[in-house]
Design a protein around this motif. Structure first.
Motif, short mmCIF file in Angstrom:
data_model
loop_
_atom_site.label_atom_id
_atom_site.label_comp_id
_atom_site.label_asym_id
_atom_site.label_seq_id
_atom_site.Cartn_x
_atom_site.Cartn_y
_atom_site.Cartn_z
N ASP A 124 0.82 -1.22 0.00
CA ASP A 124 0.00 0.00 0.00
C ASP A 124 0.86 1.27 0.00
OD1 ASP A 124 -2.17 -1.63 0.02
OD2 ASP A 124 -2.55 -1.44 2.18
N GLU A 127 2.51 3.26 -3.98
CA GLU A 127 1.95 4.32 -4.83
C GLU A 127 2.33 5.72 -4.30
OE1 GLU A 127 0.72 3.22 -7.61
OE2 GLU A 127 0.41 5.28 -8.31
N ALA A 130 5.89 6.40 -5.07
CA ALA A 130 6.12 6.68 -6.50
C ALA A 130 5.76 8.13 -6.81
CB ALA A 130 5.28 5.73 -7.35
N ARG A 131 4.64 8.59 -6.29
CA ARG A 131 4.21 9.99 -6.57
C ARG A 131 5.24 10.97 -6.01
NH1 ARG A 131 0.99 6.99 -8.76
NH2 ARG A 131 2.82 7.11 -10.09
N ARG A 150 -1.14 -7.34 -8.40
CA ARG A 150 -0.63 -6.03 -7.95
C ARG A 150 0.75 -5.79 -8.54
NH1 ARG A 150 -2.51 -4.54 -1.91
NH2 ARG A 150 -1.67 -2.54 -2.57
#
Ligand code: SF4
Length: 331
Positions: A124, A127, A130-131, A150
C-alpha cells in the motif's frame, strides 16, 4: 488486517474448524486473531512450524486434523493446488515511506528511471512513494508479478515484477525490510539494486553483496568438479517439491561418475543430514537455499550449476577426443 472482515469471510465460507498458518513475525498476534475467530463458534488450530511462504501450505496436515479451511496469513497465492479451501490473508503494515525517501534522495542521484519494488506487507505504501519520487523528477516504472495482479511485488524466487523492465530502468529501488528479496533480484540483473530498509532506515547498493555471492558460487562449482558424493535436497513442501528434477539431477551426476543421493525432508536443516558422507549438496527446494552454505558448512549448488558442470565435462571430453584423434598415426 481487519479481523472483523476476516471473521465475516470465514463465517460466509461455512468454516467450522480451521487451521491457521502465520509467519514468524506474526506469532505475537496470532492468539488474538484466533480468539476473535473462536468467539464466532469456529474451532481454531494454530500451526507452529515455520512458514516460509505460500509455497509452504499445511493443507494436507489441516485436512488430516479435520479442518475444513486453511487460513494462510501473510502471503498471497503461490499457485499451489491445495486439498482443501485456503483463505489467503495478506498482512499489510501501514507505513509512510516519504520521510525516509526524502532523507535518502542524495543516494538516488544519478538514477532517473527507477522501478519500485516491495513485498505484500508494504504494497500500500508503493503508490505514495512513487508519486513523491515523480515530484522529485524521477521516472517510475512498475510491472506486475506473474503470480499476483498487484504491481511491483517481489518474491524471493519470482522477479517477474522487475526483470521485464531491465532495459528501461537505471536502477531498481526496493522498499521493505531485510535483504532477502532485493538480493535475489540483484543476483539476476546487471542493473543496480538499491534497498531502502524501512526497519534500519538505511539505503544500500547490493552490488558488493551480489559480487561476493557470485564469487562464492563459482568457487563452489570448482569444488564440485572434483567432489565424489552429492546429496540432492528434496523437500515435501508443495510449492518447492521438484521430484522429477531431483531424479534428473541424480542421473546427470551419475553420468559424470559421481555418487548421488536424493535426501527427502520437510524442513531442510543441517542437523538432519549430520553424519552422512556428503561432499556437496544440490538444492532442489527453495531456489534461495544455496545461499545457506555457511549453515550447512558445505558447498550448495543449484540445478543450473549441475547442468553447467555437465556441459563443461562434455566439452572437456570432446576436447580430449579431438586431441587423441589428432595424435593417432595416419594410414
Ligand atoms: S523464495 Fe523460497 S520460501 Fe520464498 S516463496 Fe520462493 S520458494 Fe517459497
Amino acid at each position: 488486517m481487519d479481523i472483523d472482515v476476516l471473521v465475516t469471510r470465514l463465517a460466509s465460507q461455512g468454516a467450522k474448524r480451521i487451521y491457521i498458518q502465520a509467519p514468524e513475525g506474526l506469532k505475537t498476534r496470532v492468539q488474538e486473531i484466533a480468539s476473535r475467530i473462536e468467539a464466532q463458534g469456529i474451532e481454531v488450530l494454530l500451526g507452529c512450524d515455520p512458514t516460509y511462504g505460500a509455497c509452504d501450505l499445511r493443507d494436507k496436515e489441516a485436512k488430516a486434523l479435520g479442518c475444513d479451511l486453511l487460513l494462510h496469513i501473510g502471503h498471497t497465492d503461490f499457485g499451489v493446488r491445495p486439498v482443501l479451501p485456503v483463505l489467503y490473508e495478506p498482512y499489510a503494515i501501514p507505513i509512510d515511506l516519504v520521510p525516509l525517501l526524502e532523507r535518502h534522495l542524495p543516494g538516488l542521484e544519478g538514477y532517473r528511471t527507477l522501478s519500485l519494488l516491495t513485498t505484500i506487507q508494504f504494497a500500500d505504501a508503493l503508490e505514495p512513494a512513487a508519486r513523491f519520487l515523480e515530484r522529485q523528477g524521477k521516472r517510475i516504472l512498475f510491472a506486475k508479478q506473474a503470480r499476483n495482479q498487484r504491481e511491483g511485488l517481489l518474491l524471493g524466487c519470482d522477479w517477474t515484477a522487475a526483470l521485464p523492465l531491465e532495459k528501461e530502468v537505471d536502477a531498481y529501488l526496493y522498499l521493505g525490510s531485510g535483504r532477502f528479496h532485493p538480493l535475489g533480484l540483484a543476483l539476476k540483473t546487471e542493473k543496480p539494486v538499491l534497498a531502502l530498509d524501512v526497519e534500519q532506515g538505511t539505503l544500500t547498493d547490493l552490488g558488493k553483496e551480489r559480487d561476493r555471492l557470485l564469487r562464492i558460487k563459482t568457487y563452489h562449482r570448482g569444488i564440485a568438479k572434483d567432489a565424489t558424493t552429492f546429496g540432492i535436497l528434496l523437500t515435501m513442501k508443495e510449492g518447492q517439491g521438484f521430484v522429477r528434477q531431483a531424479f534428473h539431477l541424480k542421473t546427470a551426476l551419475q553420468a559424470m561418475g559421481k555418487q548421488a543421493w536424493i535426501l527427502v525432508m520437510d524442513e531442510i536443516s543441517p542437523a538432519k543430514i549430520a553424519g552422512m558422507k556428503l561432499d556437496v549438496l544440490v538444492n532442489c527446494a527453495c531456489p534461495r537455499m544455496d545461499e545457506d552454505f555457511s549453515l550447512f558448512k558445505k558447498p550448495i549448488l543449484n540445478p543450473a550449476d549441475v547442468y553447467q558442470l555437465q556441459r563443461e565435462a562434455a566439452a572437456a571430453d570432446a576436447h580430449v577426443m579431438v586431441e587423441e584423434s589428432a595424435a593417432a598415426p595416419r594410414a
